[in-house]
Motif scaffolding. Structure first.
Motif, mmCIF file in Angstrom:
data_model
loop_
_atom_site.group_PDB
_atom_site.id
_atom_site.type_symbol
_atom_site.label_atom_id
_atom_site.label_comp_id
_atom_site.label_asym_id
_atom_site.label_seq_id
_atom_site.Cartn_x
_atom_site.Cartn_y
_atom_site.Cartn_z
ATOM 1 N N ASP A 10 0.842 -1.193 0.000
ATOM 2 C CA ASP A 10 0.000 0.000 0.000
ATOM 3 C C ASP A 10 0.879 1.245 0.000
ATOM 4 O OD1 ASP A 10 0.956 0.191 2.554
ATOM 5 O OD2 ASP A 10 -0.957 -0.040 3.552
ATOM 6 N N GLU A 11 0.264 2.398 0.145
ATOM 7 C CA GLU A 11 0.992 3.658 0.060
ATOM 8 C C GLU A 11 1.975 3.863 1.211
ATOM 9 O OE1 GLU A 11 -1.569 7.160 1.188
ATOM 10 O OE2 GLU A 11 -3.073 5.591 1.001
ATOM 11 N N HIS A 12 1.871 3.104 2.288
ATOM 12 C CA HIS A 12 2.765 3.274 3.431
ATOM 13 C C HIS A 12 3.950 2.305 3.393
ATOM 14 C CE1 HIS A 12 -0.173 5.969 5.097
ATOM 15 N NE2 HIS A 12 -1.103 5.041 4.969
ATOM 16 N N THR A 13 4.027 1.513 2.354
ATOM 17 C CA THR A 13 5.078 0.515 2.281
ATOM 18 C C THR A 13 6.433 1.164 2.068
ATOM 19 O OG1 THR A 13 3.573 -1.143 1.431
ATOM 20 C CG2 THR A 13 5.885 -1.518 1.038
ATOM 21 N N VAL A 14 7.409 0.666 2.817
ATOM 22 C CA VAL A 14 8.793 1.113 2.681
ATOM 23 C C VAL A 14 9.661 -0.116 2.436
ATOM 24 C CG1 VAL A 14 8.527 3.163 4.140
ATOM 25 C CG2 VAL A 14 9.148 0.980 5.182
ATOM 26 N N VAL A 15 10.898 0.117 2.147
ATOM 27 C CA VAL A 15 11.867 -0.955 1.959
ATOM 28 C C VAL A 15 12.902 -0.807 3.062
ATOM 29 C CG1 VAL A 15 13.604 -1.893 0.387
ATOM 30 C CG2 VAL A 15 11.464 -1.001 -0.519
ATOM 31 N N VAL A 16 13.263 -1.920 3.703
ATOM 32 C CA VAL A 16 14.184 -1.841 4.836
ATOM 33 C C VAL A 16 15.376 -2.776 4.676
ATOM 34 C CG1 VAL A 16 12.397 -1.150 6.485
ATOM 35 C CG2 VAL A 16 12.877 -3.567 6.172
ATOM 36 N N ASP A 17 16.475 -2.347 5.275
ATOM 37 C CA ASP A 17 17.655 -3.187 5.488
ATOM 38 C C ASP A 17 17.826 -3.285 6.995
ATOM 39 O OD1 ASP A 17 18.183 -3.258 2.760
ATOM 40 O OD2 ASP A 17 19.643 -1.639 2.844
ATOM 41 N N ILE A 18 17.983 -4.493 7.506
ATOM 42 C CA ILE A 18 18.212 -4.690 8.941
ATOM 43 C C ILE A 18 19.575 -5.350 9.099
ATOM 44 C CG2 ILE A 18 17.380 -5.760 11.062
ATOM 45 C CD1 ILE A 18 14.569 -5.711 9.861
ATOM 46 N N TYR A 19 20.420 -4.744 9.931
ATOM 47 C CA TYR A 19 21.797 -5.217 10.056
ATOM 48 C C TYR A 19 22.372 -4.885 11.430
ATOM 49 C CZ TYR A 19 22.848 -0.298 9.277
ATOM 50 O OH TYR A 19 22.891 1.068 9.382
ATOM 51 N N VAL A 20 23.491 -5.515 11.732
ATOM 52 C CA VAL A 20 24.302 -5.132 12.891
ATOM 53 C C VAL A 20 25.687 -4.774 12.352
ATOM 54 C CG1 VAL A 20 23.071 -6.503 14.604
ATOM 55 C CG2 VAL A 20 24.970 -7.522 13.386
ATOM 56 N N GLU A 21 26.334 -3.849 13.039
ATOM 57 C CA GLU A 21 27.686 -3.465 12.653
ATOM 58 C C GLU A 21 28.686 -4.220 13.517
ATOM 59 O OE1 GLU A 21 27.365 1.084 10.998
ATOM 60 O OE2 GLU A 21 28.157 0.754 12.986
ATOM 61 N N THR A 22 29.666 -4.802 12.853
ATOM 62 C CA THR A 22 30.753 -5.450 13.582
ATOM 63 C C THR A 22 32.010 -4.629 13.351
ATOM 64 O OG1 THR A 22 31.271 -6.881 11.703
ATOM 65 C CG2 THR A 22 29.750 -7.744 13.347
ATOM 66 N N PRO A 23 32.827 -4.476 14.379
ATOM 67 C CA PRO A 23 34.031 -3.661 14.207
ATOM 68 C C PRO A 23 34.946 -4.260 13.142
ATOM 69 C CG PRO A 23 33.953 -4.652 16.405
ATOM 70 C CD PRO A 23 32.714 -5.056 15.683
ATOM 71 N N GLY A 24 35.549 -3.367 12.356
ATOM 72 C CA GLY A 24 36.490 -3.828 11.342
ATOM 73 C C GLY A 24 37.776 -4.323 11.980
ATOM 74 N N GLU A 25 38.337 -5.366 11.398
ATOM 75 C CA GLU A 25 39.594 -5.904 11.922
ATOM 76 C C GLU A 25 40.755 -5.288 11.149
ATOM 77 O OE1 GLU A 25 39.520 -10.125 12.086
ATOM 78 O OE2 GLU A 25 37.562 -10.167 13.047
ATOM 79 N N ASP A 26 41.946 -5.495 11.636
ATOM 80 C CA ASP A 26 43.130 -4.981 10.954
ATOM 81 C C ASP A 26 43.463 -5.864 9.758
ATOM 82 O OD1 ASP A 26 43.248 -3.091 12.910
ATOM 83 O OD2 ASP A 26 44.857 -4.048 14.048
ATOM 84 N N ASP A 27 43.961 -5.219 8.692
ATOM 85 C CA ASP A 27 44.386 -6.009 7.534
ATOM 86 C C ASP A 27 45.765 -6.607 7.805
ATOM 87 O OD1 ASP A 27 46.198 -3.960 7.178
ATOM 88 O OD2 ASP A 27 45.260 -3.169 5.360
ATOM 89 N N SER A 28 46.348 -7.244 6.798
ATOM 90 C CA SER A 28 47.631 -7.936 6.999
ATOM 91 C C SER A 28 48.774 -6.984 7.340
ATOM 92 C CB SER A 28 47.984 -8.746 5.749
ATOM 93 O OG SER A 28 48.065 -7.878 4.624
ATOM 94 N N ASP A 29 48.607 -5.696 7.013
ATOM 95 C CA ASP A 29 49.642 -4.705 7.339
ATOM 96 C C ASP A 29 49.382 -4.002 8.662
ATOM 97 O OD1 ASP A 29 51.032 -5.203 4.962
ATOM 98 O OD2 ASP A 29 49.777 -3.771 3.859
ATOM 99 N N GLY A 30 48.314 -4.361 9.357
ATOM 100 C CA GLY A 30 48.001 -3.741 10.638
ATOM 101 C C GLY A 30 47.161 -2.486 10.540
ATOM 102 N N ASN A 31 46.649 -2.181 9.346
ATOM 103 C CA ASN A 31 45.805 -1.006 9.159
ATOM 104 C C ASN A 31 44.362 -1.341 9.527
ATOM 105 O OD1 ASN A 31 47.936 0.550 8.040
ATOM 106 N ND2 ASN A 31 47.657 -0.539 6.101
ATOM 107 N N PRO A 32 43.705 -0.462 10.282
ATOM 108 C CA PRO A 32 42.319 -0.751 10.668
ATOM 109 C C PRO A 32 41.375 -0.679 9.467
ATOM 110 C CG PRO A 32 42.955 1.425 11.429
ATOM 111 C CD PRO A 32 44.184 0.795 10.841
ATOM 112 N N GLN A 33 40.433 -1.591 9.415
ATOM 113 C CA GLN A 33 39.428 -1.633 8.362
ATOM 114 C C GLN A 33 38.124 -1.040 8.888
ATOM 115 O OE1 GLN A 33 40.071 -2.845 5.132
ATOM 116 N NE2 GLN A 33 42.122 -2.609 5.989
ATOM 117 N N PRO A 34 37.268 -0.523 7.999
ATOM 118 C CA PRO A 34 35.991 0.053 8.453
ATOM 119 C C PRO A 34 35.061 -1.027 9.007
ATOM 120 C CG PRO A 34 36.092 -0.009 6.059
ATOM 121 C CD PRO A 34 37.441 -0.427 6.563
ATOM 122 N N PRO A 35 34.072 -0.616 9.788
ATOM 123 C CA PRO A 35 33.115 -1.592 10.321
ATOM 124 C C PRO A 35 32.386 -2.323 9.197
ATOM 125 C CG PRO A 35 32.769 0.583 11.286
ATOM 126 C CD PRO A 35 33.779 0.740 10.205
#
Length: 124
Positions: A15-40
């Motif tokens: 109907d006219e009130h319908t929306v589209v949703v994404d449902i998620y959780v954020e996990t902290p980004g880990e460091d890459d092989s060079d020790g640089n932090p990655q984004p969540p």
């Protein structure tokens, strides 16, 4: 004999009130092989799912005031998923569109045919 289940045609859910949703959780980004932090990273439970988002009435919000949780909106989702409390909900007008609102899940009720999810608006 009629079925006792929820057998509404798909067009009634859109109907006219319908929306589209994404449902998620954020996990902290880990460091890459060079020790640089990655984004969540986002772990998605639902992506581009049609849903119905409705604001809570003032009476319901007043009754919840001072309780363990308060919600500003309720989301009806026909795609069953194990949505955890604390997950984020991005609301869009159409699949792949811009995010028009972000909410946090405070309570999930499964009714067998759909989920009723209480949401709290997240300040930008």
């Amino acid at each position: 004999m009629r079925s006792l289940g929820f057998d509404a045609p798909e067009e009634l859910r859109a109907d006219e009130h319908t929306v589209v949703v994404d449902i998620y959780v954020e996990t902290p980004g880990e460091d890459d092989s060079d020790g640089n932090p990655q984004p969540p990273q986002h772990v998605y439970y639902v992506q581009d799912a049609s849903a119905d988002l409705q604001p809570r009435s003032g009476t319901v919000r007043a009754a919840q005031s001072g309780t363990q949780y308060e919600s500003s909106h309720v989301l009806f989702l026909w795609q069953l998923a194990d949505v955890p409390t604390g997950a984020k909900v991005d609301v869009k007008a159409k699949p792949g569109g811009e995010v028009i609102g972000t909410y946090s899940v405070v309570f999930v009720a499964s009714w067998g045919t759909h989920l009723e999810i209480d949401l709290q608006a997240v300040e930008p």
